[in-house]
Design a protein around this motif. Sequence first.
Motif, PDB file in Angstrom:
ATOM      1  N   SER A 338       0.875  -1.196  -0.174  1.00 47.48           N
ATOM      2  CA  SER A 338      -0.108  -0.056   0.080  1.00 47.48           C
ATOM      3  C   SER A 338       0.792   1.144   0.038  1.00 47.48           C
ATOM      4  CB  SER A 338      -1.001   0.115   1.506  1.00 47.48           C
ATOM      5  OG  SER A 338      -0.175   0.232   2.460  1.00 47.48           O
ATOM      6  N   LEU A 339       2.033   1.299   0.371  1.00 46.75           N
ATOM      7  CA  LEU A 339       3.029   2.361   0.438  1.00 46.75           C
ATOM      8  C   LEU A 339       3.723   2.677  -0.887  1.00 46.75           C
ATOM      9  CD1 LEU A 339       4.766   1.786   4.025  1.00 46.75           C
ATOM     10  CD2 LEU A 339       2.523   2.912   3.449  1.00 46.75           C
ATOM     11  N   LEU A 340       3.532   1.760  -1.751  1.00 45.85           N
ATOM     12  CA  LEU A 340       4.343   1.739  -3.172  1.00 45.85           C
ATOM     13  C   LEU A 340       3.577   2.731  -4.234  1.00 45.85           C
ATOM     14  CD1 LEU A 340       5.444  -1.995  -3.328  1.00 45.85           C
ATOM     15  CD2 LEU A 340       7.000  -0.150  -2.556  1.00 45.85           C
ATOM     16  N   ILE A 407      20.598   4.790   1.462  1.00 44.55           N
ATOM     17  CA  ILE A 407      19.540   6.026   1.079  1.00 44.55           C
ATOM     18  C   ILE A 407      19.546   6.886   2.160  1.00 44.55           C
ATOM     19  CG2 ILE A 407      17.391   6.355   0.648  1.00 44.55           C
ATOM     20  CD1 ILE A 407      18.567   4.693  -1.603  1.00 44.55           C
ATOM     21  N   ASP A 408      20.030   8.231   1.824  1.00 42.90           N
ATOM     22  CA  ASP A 408      20.240   9.233   2.883  1.00 42.90           C
ATOM     23  C   ASP A 408      18.688  10.197   3.254  1.00 42.90           C
ATOM     24  OD1 ASP A 408      21.154  11.128   4.280  1.00 42.90           O
ATOM     25  OD2 ASP A 408      22.022  12.553   2.710  1.00 42.90           O
ATOM     26  N   LEU A 409      18.068   9.409   4.075  1.00 42.63           N
ATOM     27  CA  LEU A 409      16.700   9.909   4.426  1.00 42.63           C
ATOM     28  C   LEU A 409      17.010  11.353   4.933  1.00 42.63           C
ATOM     29  CD1 LEU A 409      15.475   6.696   6.108  1.00 42.63           C
ATOM     30  CD2 LEU A 409      15.052   7.475   3.717  1.00 42.63           C
ATOM     31  N   LYS A 410      15.777  12.444   4.608  1.00 40.74           N
ATOM     32  CA  LYS A 410      16.005  13.508   5.080  1.00 40.74           C
ATOM     33  C   LYS A 410      15.331  13.737   6.641  1.00 40.74           C
ATOM     34  CE  LYS A 410      14.969  15.473   0.565  1.00 40.74           C
ATOM     35  NZ  LYS A 410      14.247  16.293  -0.326  1.00 40.74           N
ATOM     36  N   ILE A 411      15.990  14.725   7.367  1.00 39.57           N
ATOM     37  CA  ILE A 411      15.838  14.597   8.855  1.00 39.57           C
ATOM     38  C   ILE A 411      14.627  15.804   8.820  1.00 39.57           C
ATOM     39  CG2 ILE A 411      16.431  15.174  10.918  1.00 39.57           C
ATOM     40  CD1 ILE A 411      19.141  14.377  10.223  1.00 39.57           C
ATOM     41  N   ASN A 412      13.472  15.342   9.242  1.00 39.93           N
ATOM     42  CA  ASN A 412      12.290  16.248   9.536  1.00 39.93           C
ATOM     43  C   ASN A 412      11.567  15.662  10.846  1.00 39.93           C
ATOM     44  OD1 ASN A 412      12.368  17.788   7.018  1.00 39.93           O
ATOM     45  ND2 ASN A 412      11.738  16.012   6.033  1.00 39.93           N
ATOM     46  N   LYS A 413      10.739  16.471  11.328  1.00 39.53           N
ATOM     47  CA  LYS A 413       9.808  15.959  12.441  1.00 39.53           C
ATOM     48  C   LYS A 413       9.317  14.678  12.304  1.00 39.53           C
ATOM     49  CE  LYS A 413       7.114  16.419  16.217  1.00 39.53           C
ATOM     50  NZ  LYS A 413       7.206  16.408  17.657  1.00 39.53           N
ATOM     51  N   ASN A 416      10.328  10.478   6.603  1.00 43.09           N
ATOM     52  CA  ASN A 416       9.719   9.915   5.450  1.00 43.09           C
ATOM     53  C   ASN A 416      10.643   8.987   4.861  1.00 43.09           C
ATOM     54  OD1 ASN A 416       8.461   8.917   3.085  1.00 43.09           O
ATOM     55  ND2 ASN A 416       8.734  10.945   1.971  1.00 43.09           N
ATOM     56  N   PHE A 417      10.272   7.810   5.336  1.00 45.60           N
ATOM     57  CA  PHE A 417      11.268   6.519   4.701  1.00 45.60           C
ATOM     58  C   PHE A 417      10.665   5.637   3.443  1.00 45.60           C
ATOM     59  CE2 PHE A 417       7.710   4.816   6.983  1.00 45.60           C
ATOM     60  CZ  PHE A 417       7.079   3.733   6.643  1.00 45.60           C
ATOM     61  N   TYR A 418       9.787   6.398   2.774  1.00 42.70           N
ATOM     62  CA  TYR A 418       9.061   5.857   1.705  1.00 42.70           C
ATOM     63  C   TYR A 418      10.194   5.599   0.489  1.00 42.70           C
ATOM     64  CZ  TYR A 418       4.498   6.214   3.590  1.00 42.70           C
ATOM     65  OH  TYR A 418       3.413   6.289   4.237  1.00 42.70           O
ATOM     66  N   SER A 441      21.078   2.315   5.863  1.00 45.53           N
ATOM     67  CA  SER A 441      20.263   3.910   5.865  1.00 45.53           C
ATOM     68  C   SER A 441      19.907   4.035   7.134  1.00 45.53           C
ATOM     69  CB  SER A 441      19.249   3.504   5.127  1.00 45.53           C
ATOM     70  OG  SER A 441      19.676   3.409   3.661  1.00 45.53           O
ATOM     71  N   LEU A 442      19.430   3.186   8.128  1.00 47.72           N
ATOM     72  CA  LEU A 442      18.872   3.315   9.511  1.00 47.72           C
ATOM     73  C   LEU A 442      20.034   3.905  10.313  1.00 47.72           C
ATOM     74  CD1 LEU A 442      16.504   0.297  10.301  1.00 47.72           C
ATOM     75  CD2 LEU A 442      15.980   2.771   9.472  1.00 47.72           C
ATOM     76  N   ALA A 443      21.534   3.172  10.249  1.00 48.86           N
ATOM     77  CA  ALA A 443      22.422   3.452  11.038  1.00 48.86           C
ATOM     78  C   ALA A 443      22.900   4.882  10.550  1.00 48.86           C
ATOM     79  CB  ALA A 443      23.653   2.840  10.478  1.00 48.86           C
TER      80      ALA A 443
END
Length: 501
Positions: A338-340, A407-413, A416-418, A441-443
């Motif tokens: 459902s997230l794709l 994957i370099d995830l953006k830091i927001n409140k 978004n891991f999509y 990516s999590l690390a």
Amino acid sequence: MVSIKGLGGFHLVCDATNEKAVLELRERKRRPSKPFAIMFKNIENIKKYCEINENDEKLILSKEKPIVIVKKKKELTGIAPGIGKYGVFLPYTPVHFLLFNFLDFPIVATSANISNDPIIRDSDELIKKLGNVVDYILDYNRDIVNACDDSVVQSVKNKFITMRLSRGYAPKSFSIKQNIKPNILAVGANQKNTITLAFNNKMILSPHIGDLGTIDSIEYFERTIETFRRLYDFKEDIIICDKHPYYESTKWAKNQKKEIIQIQHHFAHALSGLFEFDLNEALVFAWDGTGYGDDGAIWGGEVFIANRKNFERVHHFKYFKLIGGEKAVKYPANMAVSLLNDEIGKKYSNYKLASSLKNGNFPLTSSVGRIFDMVAFLGGMIERNEYEGFSGMLIERYYNPLIKEYIDLKINKRINFYPLIEFLAKNRGNFELISSVFLNSLANLIKKISKNYNLPVLLTGGVFQNKTMLSLVDGFYFNQKIPVNDGGISVGQAAYGVWNL
């Protein structure tokens, strides 16, 4: 199939090298794939089947003789299917030592119980509940008054994590600097339950009680409280429990007609770490499978600034729908697809169903534990989650340290891991790439967020049972002597009372 009395209960035992016997035990116990622990005669025999380092060896040989999670070297069919680790331990009672005078092979030594029930402690109960499972019972005349399961630990570089605190380690006592008033009883979580007493100048953490999902387990929980009251001549003034209204421990607390305090689940995780390392404040990553959030959603991907009194939720993973409710834990397919986006989602056979359920009225969650499940499904490793933590162990098995990509995830409140999910779905079937990029990516996210705060960093919650994950973020605090999973919740609850009442 033989059942042998140990120190705190009976084990179910068979030849670990005999595939037919192992599969027969699985059939009889109705335990299709969850790993069995193996008892070996000595450390030399463990080394034939496992890759162990110096720290593993110290834990295995320690006086507590816990089950130690180590890397496989040689496959024993049916023992730990699909994953790359064994739980191994050495004899610790006279009966075990006598037995290995006659055996030259390792044995399965798994707790004698019905799923989710406490370990069985007398032969009459064993015959009543597992008479169709065992052929023979080896009993002797030392009664077991209080059941006590085997402890489970895992080394992480030159440290370790406690996954189940029980035989050899518990009850565990902690000294407190000040005199405690009032007397506090903390009743823990619903899974991996423990209780903690706080009185005078000490705290006492109980052995592992287990998941409070059956009548027998709830009775065991209540019996443990009564035992601890008697042993320590203790009478509580205040009970501290979780905020989840349907936790059996919370329901029990509310029925006692005493003053109660309810502590948010992940804050209790944070407090357990602050207590263990005597920290006043920390940046806390509290990642697990589930916990009742202050907004009514299911939390589990939290980043707090936490002190001994309160917390601020500075980041969390973006909410997604737990399609299917509790069933989504075992069957993550619809939740994941459902997230794709349409282009990627159409590759999955359940795409139409997942799309139709996307707007349904399902609980919202930020759980990193559920993200692990979705990654394992989208990557093609699982169709369903066979047991708790299975997806995490698969991802850990396929991790390749030579793959540095992330994957370099953006830091927001709301994180978004999509984009990470979509990348992994595009590479379905490439298990090493998927597992490595996901954990990297999590690390990277943990390191990146940590640089923004001038605070000690604490990692807590069931997700951090993942040895690879902890190894990738070296230098931070994580629970060791106190269970990193929900077994440590009662300590965090009690610590709140000690510091604030």
